[in-house]
Design an enzyme around this catalytic site. Structure first.
Site, PDB file in Angstrom:
ATOM      1  N   GLU A  99       0.876  -1.179   0.000  1.00 24.37           N
ATOM      2  CA  GLU A  99       0.000   0.000   0.000  1.00 24.37           C
ATOM      3  C   GLU A  99       0.911   1.226   0.000  1.00 24.37           C
ATOM      4  OE1 GLU A  99      -3.428  -0.314  -0.323  1.00 24.37           O
ATOM      5  OE2 GLU A  99      -2.607  -2.290  -0.751  1.00 24.37           O
TER       6      GLU A  99
ATOM      7  N   CYS B 212      -1.230   9.406   3.672  1.00 21.65           N
ATOM      8  CA  CYS B 212      -1.266   8.990   2.264  1.00 21.65           C
ATOM      9  C   CYS B 212      -2.528   9.538   1.611  1.00 21.65           C
ATOM     10  CB  CYS B 212      -1.213   7.482   2.164  1.00 21.65           C
ATOM     11  SG  CYS B 212      -2.457   6.687   3.176  1.00 21.65           S
TER      12      CYS B 212
HETATM   13  P1  NAD Z   1       9.074   4.410   3.381  1.00 20.55           P
HETATM   14  O1  NAD Z   1       8.789   3.726   2.082  1.00 20.55           O
HETATM   15  O2  NAD Z   1      10.280   5.252   3.467  1.00 20.55           O
HETATM   16  O3  NAD Z   1       9.228   3.317   4.544  1.00 20.55           O
HETATM   17  C1  NAD Z   1       8.217   2.377   4.825  1.00 20.55           C
HETATM   18  C2  NAD Z   1       8.839   1.178   5.524  1.00 20.55           C
HETATM   19  O4  NAD Z   1       9.753   0.544   4.625  1.00 20.55           O
HETATM   20  C3  NAD Z   1       9.661   1.531   6.763  1.00 20.55           C
HETATM   21  O5  NAD Z   1       9.477   0.518   7.727  1.00 20.55           O
HETATM   22  C4  NAD Z   1      11.082   1.525   6.246  1.00 20.55           C
HETATM   23  O6  NAD Z   1      12.054   1.281   7.236  1.00 20.55           O
HETATM   24  C5  NAD Z   1      11.042   0.395   5.242  1.00 20.55           C
HETATM   25  N1  NAD Z   1      12.040   0.469   4.173  1.00 20.55           N
HETATM   26  C6  NAD Z   1      12.731   1.558   3.748  1.00 20.55           C
HETATM   27  N2  NAD Z   1      13.514   1.223   2.708  1.00 20.55           N
HETATM   28  C7  NAD Z   1      13.304  -0.092   2.456  1.00 20.55           C
HETATM   29  C8  NAD Z   1      13.816  -1.000   1.496  1.00 20.55           C
HETATM   30  N3  NAD Z   1      14.693  -0.612   0.568  1.00 20.55           N
HETATM   31  N4  NAD Z   1      13.367  -2.278   1.521  1.00 20.55           N
HETATM   32  C9  NAD Z   1      12.457  -2.681   2.439  1.00 20.55           C
HETATM   33  N5  NAD Z   1      11.946  -1.861   3.382  1.00 20.55           N
HETATM   34  C10 NAD Z   1      12.368  -0.580   3.396  1.00 20.55           C
HETATM   35  O7  NAD Z   1       7.752   5.203   3.770  1.00 20.55           O
HETATM   36  P2  NAD Z   1       7.488   6.099   5.068  1.00 20.55           P
HETATM   37  O8  NAD Z   1       8.245   7.370   4.927  1.00 20.55           O
HETATM   38  O9  NAD Z   1       7.673   5.295   6.302  1.00 20.55           O
HETATM   39  O10 NAD Z   1       5.937   6.373   4.932  1.00 20.55           O
HETATM   40  C11 NAD Z   1       5.403   7.355   4.126  1.00 20.55           C
HETATM   41  C12 NAD Z   1       4.846   6.774   2.846  1.00 20.55           C
HETATM   42  O11 NAD Z   1       3.886   5.777   3.154  1.00 20.55           O
HETATM   43  C13 NAD Z   1       4.116   7.797   1.989  1.00 20.55           C
HETATM   44  O12 NAD Z   1       4.457   7.591   0.636  1.00 20.55           O
HETATM   45  C14 NAD Z   1       2.651   7.467   2.233  1.00 20.55           C
HETATM   46  O13 NAD Z   1       1.785   7.877   1.203  1.00 20.55           O
HETATM   47  C15 NAD Z   1       2.700   5.981   2.384  1.00 20.55           C
HETATM   48  N6  NAD Z   1       1.550   5.455   3.119  1.00 20.55           N
HETATM   49  C16 NAD Z   1       0.607   4.759   2.430  1.00 20.55           C
HETATM   50  C17 NAD Z   1      -0.516   4.276   3.083  1.00 20.55           C
HETATM   51  C18 NAD Z   1      -1.577   3.508   2.349  1.00 20.55           C
HETATM   52  O14 NAD Z   1      -2.410   2.892   2.995  1.00 20.55           O
HETATM   53  N7  NAD Z   1      -1.584   3.516   1.027  1.00 20.55           N
HETATM   54  C19 NAD Z   1      -0.662   4.505   4.451  1.00 20.55           C
HETATM   55  C20 NAD Z   1       0.327   5.214   5.124  1.00 20.55           C
HETATM   56  C21 NAD Z   1       1.437   5.684   4.448  1.00 20.55           C
END
Ligand code: NAD
Length: 519
Positions: free
Chosen positions: A289, A323
């Site tokens: 997501e 998001c």
């Molecule tokens: P992010 O992608 O930076 O990180 C998300 C998670 O992934 C964290 O736990 C992080 O440590 C991990 N991660 C980072 N790099 C990784 C990699 N290379 N491989 C595997 N895991 C990795 O996102 P964020 O800054 O934590 O959250 C914000 C984002 O989340 C925004 O884009 C927002 O729109 C989205 N979001 C979406 C929803 C939804 O339901 N669609 C809900 C909440 C947030």
């Protein structure tokens, strides 16, 4: 005996204008601040592990304040956690559904009991306003209560078409080891929902919280332990998100990945998970997501005050770090100037400041120095691409507090109209007519939430038919989805549309099994 539960109901929010709520919350904020020197372990197979290397989380409103100290797990720890989950799976997957459900219900009860302290920790660790922190807590409780009921429903026998000479049955079985990779922005709700769904369906979990919100992530693990969840079912590792996350994603014993976060990371996970590695026996399932570039359309005959209110709330609640946040106001040219003026006026009235100090602070800090730099960079881009109407600056030397910012006259294909900023910035885009407005609304790679304000029934029907988003809202803002009221998930590059908090969510973590026995 089958477990019978009351119908699901959402937890209602606390009213902070009442002394009975406000005063205990002030006390909870102090109590939680008294624990900032706490160190949190890794939890693998029920064992609490301490490593030499450490990492920390910080208060975004006051970056000199450490909120917690955490272990910096290595990939060896990730391996250990995956092995523990793998070894626990054969036992946990056979635990009766009602017993699994029981752990979720007890955890929900504990969260209700600890409501204020959990919310207070979110105020400190991710800078949620009191309202937003309480809503996050309420959503976490809702996920536990709702997925408990969903699992009971899925466990009911399904009647197949009878066949002479055979006894046939169909049911759902768990899949294996889950890699749970949540974001920081709903640090309790999303983390709880993603993990609890995997657990109640009989899978075992390796949970790696986002680096920005590890203290809150740990609370879920502690609560599950306190309600008696057997060791090895939920394993918890903290450290470098990309390093540990990739290790979990690529591991041949990982059966599925439940990810919520940015598009960039989500797409990388989908790609890596598709590669079959030595020793891997299955096609990994990925729920991803991801981000949004959500728009609110305002039609010529809309209620303009309601529209302005909806735009401001959806754009600036939790500093625009949802998001679902509105980052594009797509307004019919006949009412463009009026709506813009109303939004600017309402935006200037928002109270912005250190959220721990008062429930009246509607907005606090953005999550990190990295986020602050990114948002300020987009504000500079916005100054080139449009007209800065209000905001556009950093407000505090101690924390990442950025003024709510409105840009006017942004072109539909401008960077401000296309790229996810994830901060308190909204771009006004002028539409020639309603057709044009819908075209602009659909004109990004994303498809998460959207809203339309209109009083024209034909236009509203067209929005339902043509506005291509997973969550469409009519005559209301585009944030604030509630569990099982607005099942949540996006189209296109917003993700796999798993619809968290909806009737089908748990099916993402189960596989159907048919057994046919000759009579
Ligand atoms: P992010 O992608 O930076 O990180 C998300 C998670 O992934 C964290 O736990 C992080 O440590 C991990 N991660 C980072 N790099 C990784 C990699 N290379 N491989 C595997 N895991 C990795 O996102 P964020 O800054 O934590 O959250 C914000 C984002 O989340 C925004 O884009 C927002 O729109 C989205 N979001 C979406 C929803 C939804 O339901 N669609 C809900 C909440 C947030």
């Amino acid at each position: 005996m089958t477990l019978k539960l009351e119908p699901f109901q959402n937890l209602t929010y606390l009213d902070w204008s009442q002394d009975a709520n406000r005063l205990p919350m002030e006390a909870a904020l102090k109590t939680v601040a008294g624990r900032f020197d706490q160190e949190y372990p890794l939890v693998i197979n029920g064992e609490k592990l301490i490593t030499d290397a450490k990492c920390h989380s910080y208060n975004p409103c006051n970056t000199s304040q450490v909120v917690g100290t955490f272990q910096k797990a290595s990939t060896d720890h990730a391996e250990h956690a995956i092995q523990a989950a793998h070894q626990t799976f054969p036992v946990w997957s056979r635990v009766p559904v009602e017993e699994r459900v029981g752990y979720l219900l007890k955890a929900a009860q504990k969260m209700r009991e600890e409501r204020l302290e959990l919310a207070a920790l979110m105020v400190h660790e991710v800078s949620k306003s009191w309202l937003e922190a309480d809503a996050d807590l309420a959503e976490a409780v809702d996920f536990l209560e709702f997925y408990a009921r969903s699992m009971l429903r899925l466990n009911e026998p399904y009647e197949l078409t009878p066949m002479a000479g055979e006894n046939n049955s169909f049911g759902y079985v768990p899949m294996g080891v889950a890699a749970i990779i949540p974001p920081w922005n709903f640090p309790l709700a999303i983390l709880t929902g993603m993990s609890a769904a995997a657990i109640v369906t009989g899978n075992t979990v390796v949970l790696k919280p986002a680096e920005e919100s590890m203290a809150i992530g740990y609370q879920f693990v502690r609560i599950m332990e306190e309600v008696g969840l057997p060791k090895g079912v939920l394993n918890f590792i903290t450290g470098d998100g990309a390093e540990l996350g990739q290790y979990m994603v690529k591991h041949p014993l990982t059966r599925f990945i439940n990810f919520t976060g940015s598009k960039e990371v989500g797409l990388q996970i989908i790609e890596e998970a598709a590669k079959i590695r030595p020793g891997q026996k299955w096609i990994k399932r990925v729920v991803a997501e991801m981000g949004g570039k959500d728009g609110i359309v305002v039609d010529a005959d809309a209620d303009l005050d309601a529209a302005a209110e909806g735009i401001v709330k959806s754009s600036f609640g939790f500093q625009g770090q949802k998001c679902s946040a509105c980052s594009r106001a797509i307004v019919h040219q006949d009412v463009y100037d009026t709506v813009l003026e109303k939004v600017v006026e309402k935006t200037r009235q928002l109270k912005v400041g250190p959220v721990a100090e008062s429930p009246d602070h509607y907005m606090g800090a953005v999550i990190s120095a990295e986020a602050e730099a990114k948002i300020l960079k987009y504000i500079e881009i916005g100054k080139q691409e449009g007209r800065l109407m209000t905001g556009g600056e950093k407000l505090s030397a101690h924390g990442h507090i950025i003024a709510p910012t409105v840009f006017a006259d942004i072109a539909p294909d401008a960077r401000l109209a296309q790229e996810e900023i994830f901060g308190p910035v909204v771009a006004f885009i002028k539409a020639r007519d309603y057709d044009h407005a819908l075209e602009i609304a659909n004109g990004t790679d994303y498809g998460l939430t959207g809203a339309v304000y209109s009083n024209n029934p034909e236009h509203l029907q067209r929005a339902e038919d043509e506005f291509f988003v997973g969550n469409l809202y009519i005559n209301r803002g585009c944030t604030g989805s509630l569990v099982n009221v607005h099942p949540f998930g996006g189209f296109n590059m917003s993700g796999t549309d798993a619809k968290a908090g909806g009737p089908d969510y748990l099916l993402n973590f189960l596989q159907g099994r048919t057994i046919s026995r000759k009579a």
